[in-house]
Motif scaffolding. Structure first.
Motif, mmCIF file in Angstrom:
data_model
loop_
_atom_site.group_PDB
_atom_site.id
_atom_site.type_symbol
_atom_site.label_atom_id
_atom_site.label_comp_id
_atom_site.label_asym_id
_atom_site.label_seq_id
_atom_site.Cartn_x
_atom_site.Cartn_y
_atom_site.Cartn_z
ATOM 1 N N GLY A 182 36.133 54.392 -50.493
ATOM 2 C CA GLY A 182 35.718 53.142 -51.137
ATOM 3 C C GLY A 182 35.135 53.369 -52.513
ATOM 4 N N ASP A 222 33.896 59.395 -44.646
ATOM 5 C CA ASP A 222 35.271 59.378 -45.117
ATOM 6 C C ASP A 222 35.597 58.030 -45.749
ATOM 7 O OD1 ASP A 222 37.986 59.633 -45.521
ATOM 8 O OD2 ASP A 222 38.433 60.379 -43.525
ATOM 9 N N HIS A 223 35.282 56.947 -45.046
ATOM 10 C CA HIS A 223 35.527 55.603 -45.573
ATOM 11 C C HIS A 223 34.717 55.354 -46.846
ATOM 12 C CE1 HIS A 223 38.022 53.916 -42.359
ATOM 13 N NE2 HIS A 223 37.277 54.603 -41.509
ATOM 14 N N ARG A 283 44.277 56.939 -46.916
ATOM 15 C CA ARG A 283 43.808 56.041 -47.976
ATOM 16 C C ARG A 283 42.729 56.691 -48.831
ATOM 17 N NH1 ARG A 283 41.603 53.783 -43.169
ATOM 18 N NH2 ARG A 283 43.509 52.579 -42.926
ATOM 19 N N THR A 284 41.930 57.564 -48.217
ATOM 20 C CA THR A 284 40.905 58.279 -48.986
ATOM 21 C C THR A 284 41.563 59.262 -49.942
ATOM 22 O OG1 THR A 284 39.349 58.092 -47.138
ATOM 23 C CG2 THR A 284 38.843 59.714 -48.831
#
Length: 252
Positions: free
Chosen positions: A240, A235-236, A4-5
């Protein structure tokens, strides 16, 4: 980095690169909707094309990893193909009334649905066969079919963060999609090629700060730094922030 990143970085990168590629400024959705320009639909199509292409390609290098997001998507191709072949076999052999045949279909269908490397390999194998068929029937230039088939084979049989994360993998992928799509400019697929190459390159750049990538593969030494650990808070956070910035540029 997480899939997702990579996707968020790919989308943001497409927004940033669009003015350079198309030589026009990026138009946010709000501006487009309030515009009476006749080229509004073309603008929407162009921007959506490059973003979606970059997002797809941003996870494609991870097809060499059985547990990656893109690998799971490819597994579904293998599973659907196996089940379709089994069903075709049952009906073509007039075995639709055979309990043994249906037991065989159900058993192999269940085995093909279990997660693992076999399903990933089957999916990639199907993709490779389709590419070869397109080349044979001249729906794709033979050179493009050969190059893309080599890339698919490399993704099938090399370890994670080796061939697909190297300059060789990037060059073969870029050559394949460029050769395969350049003759389809009348279908406005040139931006697909640009987006795919951009997304792929951004994946390598992102992984270069998440442990490094072997750009000179088959030389095993990795170039890069371990600034981000996959799955970590950083990472998150990167994913985001990239998503929010992308939405800000795309919508407002």
């Amino acid at each position: 980095m997480l899939g997702r990143t990579h996707m968020a970085i790919g989308a943001l990168g497409a927004v940033a690169a669009y003015p350079i590629i198309e030589h026009v400024r990026w138009d946010a959705v709000e501006n487009i909707l309030h515009s009476a320009s006749a080229g509004m639909s073309h603008t929407i199509a162009s921007e959506a094309t490059i973003v979606l292409s970059a997002v797809v390609a941003s996870v494609m290098p991870d097809l060499d990893q059985p547990n990656s997001m893109m690998a799971h998507r490819v597994e579904r191709i293998g599973q659907v193909t196996v089940i379709a072949v089994l069903l075709a076999f049952v009906f073509l052999m007039h075995l639709s009334g055979s309990l043994t045949a249906w037991t065989f279909v159900i058993a192999l269908g269940w085995l093909s649905s279990t997660p693992g490397n076999a399903a990933r390999l089957a999916g990639l194998g199907v993709i490779g066969v389709v590419i070869i068929a397109l080349g044979i029937h001249h729906d794709m230039t033979p050179n493009a079919a050969v190059v893309l088939t080599i890339w698919v084979i490399g993704a099938m049989f090399t370890h994670h963060r080796t061939f697909t994360h190297s300059l060789l993998g990037l060059v073969l992928f870029a050559m394949g999609v460029n050769l395969g799509l350049k003759e389809l400019s009348h279908l406005h697929l040139v931006l697909v090629s640009d987006g795919l190459i951009l997304g792929y390159a951004l994946h390598l750049a992102a992984d270069a700060v998440a442990g490094g990538v072997p750009l000179l593969w088959p030389v095993k030494h990795r170039q890069g730094i371990r600034l981000v650990r996959t799955g970590s808070m950083t990472d998150h956070l990167i994913g985001g922030i990239a998503t929010l910035v992308f939405l800000g540029f795309a919508v407002l």
